[in-house]
Scaffold this motif. Structure first.
Motif, short mmCIF file in Angstrom:
data_model
loop_
_atom_site.label_atom_id
_atom_site.label_comp_id
_atom_site.label_asym_id
_atom_site.label_seq_id
_atom_site.Cartn_x
_atom_site.Cartn_y
_atom_site.Cartn_z
N HIS A 82 18.02 120.51 1.52
CA HIS A 82 19.20 121.33 1.80
C HIS A 82 20.43 120.42 1.79
CE1 HIS A 82 15.73 123.34 3.71
NE2 HIS A 82 16.28 124.43 3.17
N TRP A 83 21.31 120.67 0.82
CA TRP A 83 22.46 119.79 0.60
C TRP A 83 23.75 120.50 1.00
CZ3 TRP A 83 22.31 114.73 -1.23
CH2 TRP A 83 21.04 114.27 -1.58
N ALA A 84 24.59 119.78 1.73
CA ALA A 84 25.90 120.29 2.11
C ALA A 84 26.95 119.66 1.20
CB ALA A 84 26.19 119.95 3.58
N LEU A 85 27.62 120.49 0.43
CA LEU A 85 28.64 120.02 -0.49
C LEU A 85 29.97 119.90 0.24
CD1 LEU A 85 29.18 119.37 -3.54
CD2 LEU A 85 29.90 121.75 -3.75
N SER A 86 30.58 118.73 0.20
CA SER A 86 31.85 118.52 0.88
C SER A 86 32.99 119.15 0.09
CB SER A 86 32.11 117.02 1.04
OG SER A 86 33.40 116.78 1.58
N ASP A 87 33.98 119.68 0.82
CA ASP A 87 35.16 120.20 0.15
C ASP A 87 36.26 119.15 0.06
OD1 ASP A 87 35.94 120.08 2.77
OD2 ASP A 87 36.40 122.21 2.98
N ALA A 88 35.95 117.91 0.49
CA ALA A 88 36.92 116.82 0.44
C ALA A 88 36.57 115.87 -0.71
CB ALA A 88 36.93 116.05 1.76
N ASP A 89 37.60 115.35 -1.35
CA ASP A 89 37.45 114.37 -2.41
C ASP A 89 37.08 113.03 -1.78
OD1 ASP A 89 37.71 112.66 -4.62
OD2 ASP A 89 39.49 113.69 -5.37
N ALA A 90 35.95 112.44 -2.21
CA ALA A 90 35.54 111.14 -1.67
C ALA A 90 36.49 110.02 -2.08
CB ALA A 90 34.12 110.81 -2.10
N LEU A 91 37.19 110.21 -3.22
CA LEU A 91 38.16 109.23 -3.72
C LEU A 91 39.45 109.99 -4.04
CD1 LEU A 91 38.74 106.28 -4.70
CD2 LEU A 91 37.85 107.00 -6.93
N PRO A 92 40.23 110.34 -3.04
CA PRO A 92 41.37 111.26 -3.26
C PRO A 92 42.50 110.68 -4.10
CG PRO A 92 41.32 110.48 -0.99
CD PRO A 92 40.04 110.03 -1.61
N GLU A 93 42.66 109.35 -4.10
CA GLU A 93 43.73 108.73 -4.87
C GLU A 93 43.14 107.68 -5.80
OE1 GLU A 93 46.85 109.59 -4.88
OE2 GLU A 93 46.69 111.06 -3.24
N LEU A 94 43.48 107.78 -7.09
CA LEU A 94 43.04 106.76 -8.04
C LEU A 94 43.96 105.55 -7.99
CD1 LEU A 94 42.13 108.89 -11.19
CD2 LEU A 94 40.58 107.92 -9.48
N PRO A 95 43.45 104.37 -8.35
CA PRO A 95 44.31 103.18 -8.38
C PRO A 95 45.35 103.28 -9.49
CG PRO A 95 42.15 102.69 -9.30
CD PRO A 95 42.05 104.06 -8.71
N SER A 96 46.34 102.40 -9.44
CA SER A 96 47.46 102.48 -10.38
C SER A 96 47.05 102.26 -11.83
CB SER A 96 48.53 101.45 -9.98
OG SER A 96 47.99 100.13 -10.00
N TRP A 97 45.95 101.55 -12.07
CA TRP A 97 45.54 101.25 -13.45
C TRP A 97 44.86 102.45 -14.13
CZ3 TRP A 97 40.39 101.93 -14.39
CH2 TRP A 97 39.50 101.79 -13.30
N ALA A 98 44.44 103.45 -13.35
CA ALA A 98 43.59 104.52 -13.87
C ALA A 98 44.37 105.76 -14.25
CB ALA A 98 42.52 104.87 -12.84
N THR A 99 44.00 106.34 -15.39
CA THR A 99 44.54 107.62 -15.82
C THR A 99 43.68 108.74 -15.25
OG1 THR A 99 45.35 106.67 -17.90
CG2 THR A 99 45.09 109.06 -17.82
N PRO A 100 44.26 109.73 -14.59
CA PRO A 100 43.46 110.80 -13.99
C PRO A 100 42.72 111.62 -15.03
CG PRO A 100 45.69 110.75 -13.07
CD PRO A 100 45.69 109.84 -14.26
N GLY A 101 41.62 112.22 -14.59
CA GLY A 101 40.91 113.19 -15.42
C GLY A 101 39.54 112.78 -15.88
N LYS A 102 39.21 111.49 -15.81
CA LYS A 102 37.89 111.03 -16.25
C LYS A 102 37.33 110.02 -15.24
CE LYS A 102 38.63 111.59 -21.25
NZ LYS A 102 38.63 110.89 -22.56
N THR A 103 36.97 110.51 -14.08
CA THR A 103 36.38 109.66 -13.05
C THR A 103 34.92 110.06 -12.90
OG1 THR A 103 38.51 109.66 -11.91
CG2 THR A 103 36.64 108.79 -10.70
#
Length: 326
Positions: A82-103
């Motif tokens: 039985h798995w509980a899915l979190s509604d929170a992002d485990a990594l809410p902010e990407l570092p400055s070097w990363a382009t959003p969308g492919k994590t």
């Protein structure tokens, strides 16, 4: 991760597929065809690919590739069923070097002093390649933060790097395991291992190449590496072939030492064929030991090949490799 402790878009696409099916279905008065049911139910029946798992006390945390509005998905369980899915992002902010969308493909690890690390793949804006970054937290549920201005692993001339995981020795020495993303640009895909610094923020020494694509069933790539130790042998689990269909499968290789040489098992240990069609393109596997039982976590496609849900199955050991219950 100490391996010895050993989304929304998909749902929308699925809804569209169902709607299209309704529009293109049988004519009025005709009997609708009976759907072929899946015989292997998902533990998480939603898009939750590339799971990386971490045992912390009496819970298991599973981290997965991004979903709409979320960089890293998180679910947890106390019983592996039985798995509980979190509604929170485990990594809410990407570092400055990363382009959003492919994590994607997050690999967790427990560090000394009650700290936790999450090694993730993201697009390096400067090079355009997929590269591996590191994020840290004081709680396995996060939020993880990544303060580095550059990726941890980013071999641009080898196509970049993806799919990091961590192997931890008995003395606490940790090693990062990853794949160079050579299939992006006609190069070989090698699984590498390299020592991590004690705080998990840097690599130490040189990387060692372990295996590359050599077998017909592997197609043009190997990826998603995880190393565990069993009965005095090092076992490398990996995925191979095209992730987008049922040819994707999970393989294994064994070695007498962490740095090899590794000998590949004859054929995949888990595939669409070997499972009798219960799992479509099973891959992205991780392995943990929880409450005395070995478990494999992996994803496979739904019947319509729209999303990759999470499976969690017990394993037994045969010939030195883990064999999941199918």
């Amino acid at each position: 991760m100490n391996r010895r402790q050993a989304g929304t878009a998909a749902a929308s696409a699925l809804a569209v597929a169902v709607a299209l099916g309704a529009l293109t279905g049988c004519a009025a008065g005709a009997a609708a065809p009976s759907p072929t049911p899946r015989t292997a139910a998902f533990q998480l029946d939603r898009d939750f690919p590339d799971p990386g798992a971490l045992v912390v006390g009496d819970r298991v945390y599973a981290y997965a590739t991004n979903a709409p509005g979320m960089n890293v998905q998180l679910a947890s369980t106390a019983d592996m069923r039985h798995w509980a899915l979190s509604d929170a992002d485990a990594l809410p902010e990407l570092p400055s070097w990363a382009t959003p969308g492919k994590t994607w493909a997050p690999g967790p690890a427990a560090l000394a002093g009650g700290r936790y690390a999450l090694y993730f793949t993201a697009t390096d804006t400067a090079s355009g390649r997929q590269c591996v970054g590191a994020a840290f937290a004081t709680d396995p549920a996060g939020p993880f933060t990544s303060p580095a201005a550059t990726p941890l692993v980013c071999p641009v001339d080898e196509g970049g790097a993806i799919d990091a995981s961590v192997y931890t020795e008995d003395d606490g020495t940790r090693y990062l395991v990853w794949k160079n993303d050579g299939n992006c640009c006609g190069l070989d895909t090698w699984i590498h291992v390299q020592r991590l610094s004690a705080d998990g923020t840097a690599l130490v020494g040189a990387a060692t190449r372990l295996i590359r694509q050599t077998e017909p069933w592997e197609g043009h790539l190997v990826e998603a590496p995880v190393i565990v130790e069993h009965a005095g042998s090092y076992v490398l689990l990996y995925s191979a072939n095209d992730y987008g269909g049922d040819a994707y499968a999970t393989g294994a290789a064994t070695a007498p030492s962490l740095l090899g040489p590794y000998t590949k098992h004859d054929g995949p240990i888990l595939s669409t064929k070997s499972s009798g069609g219960r799992y479509l393109g099973p891959g992205g596997a991780d392995l943990v030991t929880f409450k005395g039982t070995d478990w494999m976590l992996f994803h496979s496609w739904d019947d319509a090949t729209v999303y990759r849900g999470l499976h969690v199955v017990r394993v037994t050991w045969r010939g030195g490799v883990p064999v999941p219950a199918t």
